[in-house]
Design a protein around this motif. Sequence first.
Motif, PDB file in Angstrom:
ATOM      1  N   THR A 136       0.732  -1.220   0.114  1.00  0.00           N
ATOM      2  CA  THR A 136       0.066  -0.016  -0.071  1.00  0.00           C
ATOM      3  C   THR A 136       0.679   1.420  -0.128  1.00  0.00           C
ATOM      4  O   THR A 136       1.979   1.236   0.589  1.00  0.00           O
ATOM      5  CB  THR A 136      -0.917  -0.022   1.222  1.00  0.00           C
ATOM      6  OG1 THR A 136      -0.150  -0.111   2.210  1.00  0.00           O
ATOM      7  CG2 THR A 136      -2.093  -1.099   1.225  1.00  0.00           C
ATOM      8  N   VAL A 137       0.339   2.392  -0.544  1.00  0.00           N
ATOM      9  CA  VAL A 137       1.011   3.583  -0.753  1.00  0.00           C
ATOM     10  C   VAL A 137       0.367   4.601   0.040  1.00  0.00           C
ATOM     11  O   VAL A 137      -0.977   4.638  -0.201  1.00  0.00           O
ATOM     12  CB  VAL A 137       1.205   3.864  -2.357  1.00  0.00           C
ATOM     13  CG1 VAL A 137       1.910   5.513  -2.410  1.00  0.00           C
ATOM     14  CG2 VAL A 137       1.928   3.010  -2.895  1.00  0.00           C
ATOM     15  N   ASN A 138       1.072   5.524   0.691  1.00  0.00           N
ATOM     16  CA  ASN A 138       0.383   6.623   1.377  1.00  0.00           C
ATOM     17  C   ASN A 138       0.660   8.078   0.462  1.00  0.00           C
ATOM     18  O   ASN A 138       2.006   8.027   0.362  1.00  0.00           O
ATOM     19  CB  ASN A 138       0.742   6.794   2.795  1.00  0.00           C
ATOM     20  CG  ASN A 138       0.589   5.698   3.666  1.00  0.00           C
ATOM     21  OD1 ASN A 138      -0.724   5.329   3.781  1.00  0.00           O
ATOM     22  ND2 ASN A 138       1.399   4.896   4.392  1.00  0.00           N
ATOM     23  N   LEU A 139      -0.361   8.502  -0.028  1.00  0.00           N
ATOM     24  CA  LEU A 139      -0.123   9.640  -0.945  1.00  0.00           C
ATOM     25  C   LEU A 139       0.078  10.936  -0.026  1.00  0.00           C
ATOM     26  O   LEU A 139      -0.543  11.098   0.961  1.00  0.00           O
ATOM     27  CB  LEU A 139      -1.417   9.856  -2.130  1.00  0.00           C
ATOM     28  CG  LEU A 139      -1.531   8.534  -2.915  1.00  0.00           C
ATOM     29  CD1 LEU A 139      -2.943   8.749  -3.821  1.00  0.00           C
ATOM     30  CD2 LEU A 139      -0.230   8.325  -3.669  1.00  0.00           C
ATOM     31  N   SER A 140       0.662  11.823  -0.735  1.00  0.00           N
ATOM     32  CA  SER A 140       0.876  13.333  -0.074  1.00  0.00           C
ATOM     33  C   SER A 140       0.856  14.210  -1.521  1.00  0.00           C
ATOM     34  O   SER A 140       1.434  13.906  -2.127  1.00  0.00           O
ATOM     35  CB  SER A 140       1.978  13.500   0.504  1.00  0.00           C
ATOM     36  OG  SER A 140       2.074  14.704   0.942  1.00  0.00           O
ATOM     37  N   LYS A 141       0.406  15.507  -1.094  1.00  0.00           N
ATOM     38  CA  LYS A 141       0.351  16.403  -2.051  1.00  0.00           C
ATOM     39  C   LYS A 141       1.811  16.904  -2.521  1.00  0.00           C
ATOM     40  O   LYS A 141       2.313  17.192  -3.496  1.00  0.00           O
ATOM     41  CB  LYS A 141      -0.250  17.789  -1.380  1.00  0.00           C
ATOM     42  CG  LYS A 141      -1.779  17.508  -1.315  1.00  0.00           C
ATOM     43  CD  LYS A 141      -2.380  19.078  -1.127  1.00  0.00           C
ATOM     44  CE  LYS A 141      -3.975  18.654  -1.114  1.00  0.00           C
ATOM     45  NZ  LYS A 141      -4.619  20.012  -0.663  1.00  0.00           N
ATOM     46  N   ASP A 142       2.729  16.729  -1.320  1.00  0.00           N
ATOM     47  CA  ASP A 142       4.201  16.874  -1.397  1.00  0.00           C
ATOM     48  C   ASP A 142       4.780  15.494  -1.818  1.00  0.00           C
ATOM     49  O   ASP A 142       4.872  14.416  -1.017  1.00  0.00           O
ATOM     50  CB  ASP A 142       4.800  17.273  -0.230  1.00  0.00           C
ATOM     51  CG  ASP A 142       6.543  17.466  -0.324  1.00  0.00           C
ATOM     52  OD1 ASP A 142       6.961  17.086  -1.223  1.00  0.00           O
ATOM     53  OD2 ASP A 142       6.824  18.034   0.807  1.00  0.00           O
ATOM     54  N   ILE A 143       5.269  15.360  -3.175  1.00  0.00           N
ATOM     55  CA  ILE A 143       5.587  14.201  -3.583  1.00  0.00           C
ATOM     56  C   ILE A 143       6.545  13.543  -2.794  1.00  0.00           C
ATOM     57  O   ILE A 143       7.104  12.300  -2.543  1.00  0.00           O
ATOM     58  CB  ILE A 143       6.094  14.141  -4.993  1.00  0.00           C
ATOM     59  CG1 ILE A 143       6.146  12.798  -5.953  1.00  0.00           C
ATOM     60  CG2 ILE A 143       7.309  14.977  -5.306  1.00  0.00           C
ATOM     61  CD1 ILE A 143       6.210  12.833  -7.330  1.00  0.00           C
ATOM     62  N   LYS A 144       7.553  14.390  -2.138  1.00  0.00           N
ATOM     63  CA  LYS A 144       8.671  13.825  -1.415  1.00  0.00           C
ATOM     64  C   LYS A 144       8.188  13.010  -0.048  1.00  0.00           C
ATOM     65  O   LYS A 144       9.078  12.575   0.736  1.00  0.00           O
ATOM     66  CB  LYS A 144       9.927  14.962  -1.076  1.00  0.00           C
ATOM     67  CG  LYS A 144      10.452  15.315  -2.008  1.00  0.00           C
ATOM     68  CD  LYS A 144      11.257  16.530  -1.876  1.00  0.00           C
ATOM     69  CE  LYS A 144      11.949  17.066  -3.268  1.00  0.00           C
ATOM     70  NZ  LYS A 144      12.622  18.240  -3.022  1.00  0.00           N
ATOM     71  N   LYS A 145       7.011  13.337   0.322  1.00  0.00           N
ATOM     72  CA  LYS A 145       6.636  12.867   1.486  1.00  0.00           C
ATOM     73  C   LYS A 145       5.593  11.454   1.170  1.00  0.00           C
ATOM     74  O   LYS A 145       5.024  10.944   2.242  1.00  0.00           O
ATOM     75  CB  LYS A 145       5.701  13.714   2.250  1.00  0.00           C
ATOM     76  CG  LYS A 145       6.178  14.823   2.887  1.00  0.00           C
ATOM     77  CD  LYS A 145       5.361  15.922   3.566  1.00  0.00           C
ATOM     78  CE  LYS A 145       6.291  17.105   4.059  1.00  0.00           C
ATOM     79  NZ  LYS A 145       5.378  18.048   4.903  1.00  0.00           N
TER      80      LYS A 145
END
Length: 141
Positions: A95-104
Amino acid sequence: MKLETQYHGIIEYNENNIINLVKGMSGFENLKKFILVGIENNEVFSLFHSMEDKETAFIVSSPFYVKADYEVNLSEELVKELKIDSEKDVLIINTVNLSKDIKKMTTNLGAPIIININKHLGKQIIISDDEKMIKYPMIHS
């Protein structure tokens, strides 16, 4: 066949897309039927969507995109449970946790989903509760 979803519209699929989890995912133990579908114009991420709850879906990815030397030792019990005959039968996703900041953006390397692609059986297993593995960065600086 078509699956109407809350957030991803209508997803077309066939019976071969259905993955039956022998045990539900952590926090979603009651959901056992999922489909794995690619995301258009994206080779890294896929959608792992519940067939039983139109609101439940996970963004997933291969662990090898972020950690080329990632290894999972499958127990003899798991191999029997998923009816695995060969390494070629196995697909591993996380699973992946998305973020508006791609580095996070992070992926959970500590709890992979193991899928027998020929028998359409899967199971999420816990291999580590180390925070570094649970929130492993998708992009390294």
